[in-house]
Design an enzyme around this catalytic site. Sequence first.
Site, PDB file in Angstrom:
ATOM      1  CG  ASP A 198      -1.996  -1.018   1.208  1.00 59.77           C
ATOM      2  OD1 ASP A 198      -2.216  -1.610   0.134  1.00 59.77           O
ATOM      3  OD2 ASP A 198      -2.627  -1.239   2.258  1.00 59.77           O
ATOM      4  CE  LYS A 230     -11.333  -6.291   0.082  1.00 59.96           C
ATOM      5  NZ  LYS A 230     -11.268  -5.158   1.026  1.00 59.96           N
ATOM      6  N   GLY A 231      -6.392  -9.992   0.583  1.00 61.23           N
ATOM      7  CA  GLY A 231      -6.115 -11.337   1.081  1.00 61.23           C
ATOM      8  C   GLY A 231      -5.149 -11.317   2.247  1.00 61.23           C
ATOM      9  N   GLY A 261     -23.064  -0.420  11.332  1.00 67.36           N
ATOM     10  CA  GLY A 261     -23.019  -1.800  11.791  1.00 67.36           C
ATOM     11  C   GLY A 261     -23.041  -2.819  10.679  1.00 67.36           C
ATOM     12  CG  ASP A 274      -6.241   4.714   7.545  1.00 64.77           C
ATOM     13  OD1 ASP A 274      -7.152   4.711   6.684  1.00 64.77           O
ATOM     14  OD2 ASP A 274      -5.074   4.358   7.287  1.00 64.77           O
ATOM     15  CG  ASP A 330      -9.406  -6.187   3.778  1.00 62.38           C
ATOM     16  OD1 ASP A 330     -10.335  -6.660   3.096  1.00 62.38           O
ATOM     17  OD2 ASP A 330      -8.537  -5.431   3.302  1.00 62.38           O
ATOM     18  CG  ASN A 358     -19.553  -5.124  13.936  1.00 60.79           C
ATOM     19  OD1 ASN A 358     -19.209  -5.198  12.769  1.00 60.79           O
ATOM     20  ND2 ASN A 358     -20.816  -5.062  14.302  1.00 60.79           N
ATOM     21  CB  SER A 407      -8.297  -2.307  12.875  1.00 64.83           C
ATOM     22  OG  SER A 407      -9.423  -2.001  12.071  1.00 64.83           O
TER      23      SER A 407
END
Length: 301
Positions: A13, A40-41, A215, A236, A242, A266, A272
């Site tokens: 990224d 994403k993986g 949600g 962020d 993911d 969630n 994160s």
Amino acid sequence: MGKIMVIGSISTDFNVLTEKRPQIGETVRGTQFTTSFGGKGANQAVAAARLGADVRMVGTVGADEFGTLLIDNLEKNGINSSNVERVTHVGSGSAHITLVDNDNAIVFIPGANNAFDTARIEQLKPEIAEMDFVILQNEIPMPIVKQLIESCAALNVKVIYNPAPAESIEPTMIDQVTYFTPNESEFNVLFPDLTIEEGLKRYPNKLIITLGSEGVAYFDGEKVVNVASYKVPVLDTTGAGDTFNGGFAYALSKGADLTTSIRFGNLVAAISIQKYGAQGGMPTLAEVKENEYYEKKWNIE
């Protein structure tokens, strides 16, 4: 320990933080530039591994310096990378992320992620058969995704399919997976003629729509269930979906029911998004259990 195989993208990224998103032909001044690990993986694999899952990553990187760093990062996070293949004819994948007002816009360049060979699927079948869950996304070629879903169905292995980025898919692919986890914008691309409620009712206990701050919604066979998000300061949102999928898979692999697994996912995602980078804020299980919102009754170990 839950056994999870993630088959998908592994990329670098390139993150730009700015106060204004540039218009066509416009140059704006940014405030920060960083590089971080993504795809994403790989993001979903790291999210599950940090929680304690036994994770095997399957994907393709280039023979460049980025490929070396990407594999090193997987291994540092305790992920089995023996099925990450290196190719010489194309560079490693990348994502170019512009972050403005705590939200992001992303340009993804597949690179080596598109070099996934169909012959590899036959080689993977013995390992796939041992998994509790296989997680898939759309950052590898669609024919590969389709064949993997068919193979997992034949092996009676549960699949979490996160259809991102959104593109046209065959209805049978949804029928064959265990859980289908688009976000709201991806749902609208995939089902332009359906409302969210209509879509949820078409796929009870299978279609799990993530709605960001609103949600997560699913239909339990009798009613639409909305599992609330956690209200936290946001730095962020890159990789939040993911992180949710990795946390959701981990909880399911530990035997948690659907609603509990969504609540757990969630919370992992909420933790994160309080740090920068797709993988930067992904928590360990200890960090999740120390969080004020964690519920002991979940009993997820």
